[in-house]
Design an enzyme around this catalytic site. Structure first.
Site, PDB file in Angstrom:
ATOM      1  N   SER A 132      97.580  90.213  31.892  1.00 38.02           N
ATOM      2  CA  SER A 132      98.262  89.027  31.348  1.00 38.02           C
ATOM      3  C   SER A 132      98.460  89.234  29.890  1.00 38.02           C
ATOM      4  CB  SER A 132      97.657  87.660  31.539  1.00 38.02           C
ATOM      5  OG  SER A 132      97.517  87.561  33.004  1.00 38.02           O
TER       6      SER A 132
HETATM    7  N1  SAH Z   1      93.253  88.573  35.349  1.00 37.90           N
HETATM    8  C1  SAH Z   1      93.865  89.579  35.328  1.00 37.90           C
HETATM    9  C2  SAH Z   1      95.215  89.525  35.672  1.00 37.90           C
HETATM   10  C3  SAH Z   1      95.624  89.962  37.200  1.00 37.90           C
HETATM   11  S1  SAH Z   1      97.225  89.913  37.823  1.00 37.90           S
HETATM   12  C4  SAH Z   1      93.682  90.778  34.180  1.00 37.90           C
HETATM   13  O1  SAH Z   1      92.987  90.022  33.179  1.00 37.90           O
HETATM   14  O2  SAH Z   1      94.166  91.741  34.126  1.00 37.90           O
HETATM   15  C5  SAH Z   1      96.712  88.705  39.007  1.00 37.90           C
HETATM   16  C6  SAH Z   1      96.112  89.537  40.216  1.00 37.90           C
HETATM   17  O3  SAH Z   1      95.760  88.430  41.300  1.00 37.90           O
HETATM   18  C7  SAH Z   1      96.387  90.628  40.752  1.00 37.90           C
HETATM   19  O4  SAH Z   1      95.790  91.674  40.761  1.00 37.90           O
HETATM   20  C8  SAH Z   1      96.481  90.288  42.475  1.00 37.90           C
HETATM   21  O5  SAH Z   1      96.342  91.674  43.222  1.00 37.90           O
HETATM   22  C9  SAH Z   1      95.707  89.211  42.544  1.00 37.90           C
HETATM   23  N2  SAH Z   1      95.761  88.279  43.557  1.00 37.90           N
HETATM   24  C10 SAH Z   1      96.966  87.986  44.006  1.00 37.90           C
HETATM   25  N3  SAH Z   1      96.674  87.084  45.020  1.00 37.90           N
HETATM   26  C11 SAH Z   1      95.341  87.008  45.397  1.00 37.90           C
HETATM   27  C12 SAH Z   1      94.228  86.468  46.124  1.00 37.90           C
HETATM   28  N4  SAH Z   1      94.730  85.546  47.161  1.00 37.90           N
HETATM   29  N5  SAH Z   1      93.111  86.588  46.133  1.00 37.90           N
HETATM   30  C13 SAH Z   1      92.874  87.493  45.108  1.00 37.90           C
HETATM   31  N6  SAH Z   1      93.424  88.097  44.089  1.00 37.90           N
HETATM   32  C14 SAH Z   1      94.604  87.832  44.153  1.00 37.90           C
END
Ligand code: SAH
Length: 208
Positions: free
Chosen positions: A52
């Site tokens: 993000s």
């Molecule tokens: N917080 C992260 C941003 C990740 S983007 C950072 O700092 O880099 C969002 C993430 O959520 C993705 O990796 C995606 O695979 C994950 N995601 C989506 N649905 C999910 C779920 N139901 N449970 C766990 N992770 C999930």
């Protein structure tokens, strides 16, 4: 990054600003993107997912209102960057990721760089993580169609859930507080996150 992108735009919690200044963001992106790591935007991390924008990480963290002793759950580990920021502001951080290759890489990066109070799990975070509930704070870093019931159920009374809710392409950031009688919610800013995929989230469209 801290001065121009965060303080200047209204992030006020000094502990959050300090944590954002301490975590080396370039360690959480691929080698090819290292020189862009401190730019004012989200960046790709593989598997169609993103790390993000720094401002969004700071804003969501500020909305958790952490003081230092908390147990926090993050849904959507991705690169592990948000988890690293949280690890400096809370006692224990549990983070769940549905894509195992991302979870594995985040686990390695976090461990190698000494973020030892972060615990990475592979599971569907729309169901929360009952093993370590209840939590003082829960942060969801993917866009949800609704507020998942399991997540509010796993909050302590007065605990906070920060979550983007909307359609698959744009959302609004909510701060939800569990109260004695139910929940209270306030709306923050508009935002754009990758979809939260799972039982209480969106359907996985990859296989359709
Ligand atoms: N917080 C992260 C941003 C990740 S983007 C950072 O700092 O880099 C969002 C993430 O959520 C993705 O990796 C995606 O695979 C994950 N995601 C989506 N649905 C999910 C779920 N139901 N449970 C766990 N992770 C999930």
């Amino acid at each position: 990054m801290v001065e121009e992108q965060l303080r200047h735009r209204g992030i006020q919690d000094d502990r959050v600003l300090d944590a954002m200044g301490q975590v080396p963001r370039h360690l959480f992106v691929g080698e090819d993107l290292r020189d862009r790591a401190y730019e004012d935007c989200a960046l790709p991390i593989g598997e169609g997912q993103t790390i993000s924008q720094p401002y969004m990480v700071a804003l969501m963290t500020e909305l958790l209102e952490l003081k230092g002793g908390e147990t926090v759950l993050e849904v959507g580990t991705g690169s592990g960057y948000q988890s690293a920021v949280l690890s400096l502001l809370a006692a224990e951080v549990y983070t769940v990721e549905r894509v195992s290759s991302l979870a594995e890489q985040a686990r390695t990066t976090l461990k190698r760089n000494g973020f030892l109070n972060v615990h990475v799990r592979v599971s569907d975070g729309t169901l929360g993580l009952p093993d370590h509930a209840p939590y003082d704070g829960i942060i969801v870093t993917a866009g949800a169609p609704d507020i998942p019931r399991h997540l509010t159920d796993q909050l302590k009374i007065r605990g906070r859930l920060v979550i983007p809710v909307g359609d698959r392409h744009s959302q609004v950031l909510y701060q939800v507080t569990r109260t004695e009688g139910g929940i209270k919610q306030t709306v923050s800013t508009g935002c754009v996150f990758v979809p939260l995929i799972g039982k209480d989230g969106w359907e996985d469209e990859t296989y359709h």
